[in-house]
Write a protein that holds these residues in place. Sequence first.
Motif, PDB file in Angstrom:
ATOM      1  N   ARG A  59      -7.389 -26.248   1.571  1.00 48.83           N
ATOM      2  CA  ARG A  59      -6.253 -27.355   1.308  1.00 48.83           C
ATOM      3  C   ARG A  59      -4.828 -26.871   1.506  1.00 48.83           C
ATOM      4  O   ARG A  59      -4.139 -27.569   2.224  1.00 48.83           O
ATOM      5  N   GLN A  60      -4.738 -25.636   1.189  1.00 51.47           N
ATOM      6  CA  GLN A  60      -3.392 -24.813   1.663  1.00 51.47           C
ATOM      7  C   GLN A  60      -3.242 -24.938   3.236  1.00 51.47           C
ATOM      8  O   GLN A  60      -2.297 -25.305   3.673  1.00 51.47           O
ATOM      9  N   ALA A  61      -4.264 -24.404   3.831  1.00 47.03           N
ATOM     10  CA  ALA A  61      -4.218 -24.431   5.333  1.00 47.03           C
ATOM     11  C   ALA A  61      -3.992 -25.745   5.990  1.00 47.03           C
ATOM     12  O   ALA A  61      -3.376 -25.867   6.830  1.00 47.03           O
ATOM     13  N   ALA A  62      -4.844 -26.885   5.380  1.00 46.87           N
ATOM     14  CA  ALA A  62      -4.502 -28.061   5.974  1.00 46.87           C
ATOM     15  C   ALA A  62      -3.197 -28.491   5.789  1.00 46.87           C
ATOM     16  O   ALA A  62      -2.561 -29.224   6.564  1.00 46.87           O
ATOM     17  N   GLY A 104       0.813  -1.261  -0.158  1.00 42.59           N
ATOM     18  CA  GLY A 104      -0.122   0.006   0.022  1.00 42.59           C
ATOM     19  C   GLY A 104       0.902   1.055   0.001  1.00 42.59           C
ATOM     20  O   GLY A 104       0.152   2.354  -0.222  1.00 42.59           O
ATOM     21  N   THR A 105       2.167   1.168   0.245  1.00 43.62           N
ATOM     22  CA  THR A 105       3.067   2.401   0.166  1.00 43.62           C
ATOM     23  C   THR A 105       3.970   2.349  -1.093  1.00 43.62           C
ATOM     24  O   THR A 105       4.185   3.533  -1.492  1.00 43.62           O
ATOM     25  N   ASP A 106       4.780   1.208  -1.419  1.00 45.68           N
ATOM     26  CA  ASP A 106       5.753   1.509  -2.509  1.00 45.68           C
ATOM     27  C   ASP A 106       5.271   0.091  -3.370  1.00 45.68           C
ATOM     28  O   ASP A 106       5.751  -1.116  -2.845  1.00 45.68           O
ATOM     29  N   GLU A 107       4.898  -0.213  -4.235  1.00 50.59           N
ATOM     30  CA  GLU A 107       4.564  -1.240  -5.181  1.00 50.59           C
ATOM     31  C   GLU A 107       5.916  -1.879  -5.687  1.00 50.59           C
ATOM     32  O   GLU A 107       5.683  -3.073  -6.144  1.00 50.59           O
ATOM     33  N   SER A 108       6.910  -1.226  -5.595  1.00 47.19           N
ATOM     34  CA  SER A 108       8.282  -2.114  -5.988  1.00 47.19           C
ATOM     35  C   SER A 108       8.754  -2.829  -4.817  1.00 47.19           C
ATOM     36  O   SER A 108       9.712  -3.839  -5.214  1.00 47.19           O
ATOM     37  N   ARG A 109       8.058  -2.782  -3.724  1.00 40.30           N
ATOM     38  CA  ARG A 109       8.364  -3.810  -2.692  1.00 40.30           C
ATOM     39  C   ARG A 109       7.918  -5.277  -3.107  1.00 40.30           C
ATOM     40  O   ARG A 109       6.825  -5.518  -3.401  1.00 40.30           O
ATOM     41  N   PRO A 110       8.858  -6.122  -2.817  1.00 42.21           N
ATOM     42  CA  PRO A 110       8.530  -7.892  -3.027  1.00 42.21           C
ATOM     43  C   PRO A 110       7.560  -8.230  -2.070  1.00 42.21           C
ATOM     44  O   PRO A 110       7.456  -7.792  -0.902  1.00 42.21           O
ATOM     45  N   VAL A 111       6.765  -9.048  -2.584  1.00 42.44           N
ATOM     46  CA  VAL A 111       5.703  -9.818  -1.907  1.00 42.44           C
ATOM     47  C   VAL A 111       5.568 -11.146  -2.021  1.00 42.44           C
ATOM     48  O   VAL A 111       5.701 -11.747  -3.172  1.00 42.44           O
ATOM     49  N   LEU A 112       6.042 -11.792  -1.072  1.00 40.23           N
ATOM     50  CA  LEU A 112       5.892 -13.473  -0.989  1.00 40.23           C
ATOM     51  C   LEU A 112       4.563 -13.945  -0.780  1.00 40.23           C
ATOM     52  O   LEU A 112       3.746 -13.331  -0.105  1.00 40.23           O
ATOM     53  N   ASP A 113       3.971 -15.070  -1.329  1.00 41.04           N
ATOM     54  CA  ASP A 113       2.816 -15.549  -1.304  1.00 41.04           C
ATOM     55  C   ASP A 113       2.500 -15.855   0.258  1.00 41.04           C
ATOM     56  O   ASP A 113       3.552 -16.516   0.897  1.00 41.04           O
ATOM     57  N   ALA A 114       1.148 -15.558   0.829  1.00 43.83           N
ATOM     58  CA  ALA A 114       1.170 -15.810   2.389  1.00 43.83           C
ATOM     59  C   ALA A 114       1.149 -17.193   2.735  1.00 43.83           C
ATOM     60  O   ALA A 114       1.747 -17.721   3.731  1.00 43.83           O
ATOM     61  N   TRP A 115       0.485 -18.148   1.809  1.00 46.76           N
ATOM     62  CA  TRP A 115       0.417 -19.614   2.556  1.00 46.76           C
ATOM     63  C   TRP A 115       1.789 -20.517   2.026  1.00 46.76           C
ATOM     64  O   TRP A 115       1.936 -21.234   2.641  1.00 46.76           O
TER      65      TRP A 115
END
Length: 304
Positions: free
Chosen positions: A80-83, A37-48
């Motif tokens: 399934r990801q959570a399990a 929400g601040t800087d879209e160049s920041r890398p983002v890893l998938d949560a699950w």
Amino acid sequence: MIEGQEGVTWDDWVALAETCEANGVEAMFRSDHYVSGTDESRPVLDAWATLAGLAARTSSLQLGTLVSPVTFRHPAVLARQAATADEISGGRITLGIGAGWMEREHEAYGFDFSSARDRVVRLAEQLEVVHGLLREDRVNFEGTFYELHDAPGLHRPSLPILVGGSAKPGTTTPAVRFADEYNTFFATVDELRERKQRLDDACERAGRDPSTLRYSLMAPCVVGEDDAAVRASAVRIAERFRRTPDEVLERHGERGPVGTVEQVVAWLREVEEIGYERVMLQHLAHEDLDTVALIGRELAPAVA
């Protein structure tokens, strides 16, 4: 609670988890967003994917999302990801679910954002489907957004389901039917009382004992051993989020614990008296491991 979309690398996640376990922090939750929400160049890893990896790298730390938008994944995929992460961790996962709110990430990656009404309908359906898949042998479901036909269950009946929201009917109604925990966020003490009462009322209307629904809060935190350390923490947050330290202290202080350990403990005790059982402290300067250690070493024992 870590905002994973703000440039948290895998090495950062491992360091955070190791610091939590070494210092007695019992749980680490992360956001589930695709764009900063601040800087879209920041890398983002998938949560699950992140949680599954951390599940294999830790031994006692509880892990979960706060929260996964229903717009990102089909409920069968999410369950399934959570399990899977829960099995890897030996039963330390909480599945946090919410309606979704950040329109920009939906636009960017082609997720259907739709209307607020559609999102809460989707939330209700996802909760029912996920609850069934985790707790029943077979699931049949036909709704507006999803259909399941004799789907085999996932056999994780003890995996807690958490719903995030501001205690409005769109989230409270399905939560009291299917959730183990309700987490609200960014609220003043007076708002927390009001939200707790609305949740109690929703439970009673549904015939559920309110004491069987765990109440929790996500709140921004600025904490230090003394006033100078509190100020230094505010400076670190301000630098990452393009604010001044005074803005951080004022904004966070309205809806979260800000101050020395003693001051934060007093705030947490007040929240506890209202009926909230735990607080997820939003730690925005994620590279600051000293504050994580302080939370586990001094803050957690003080409210245990």
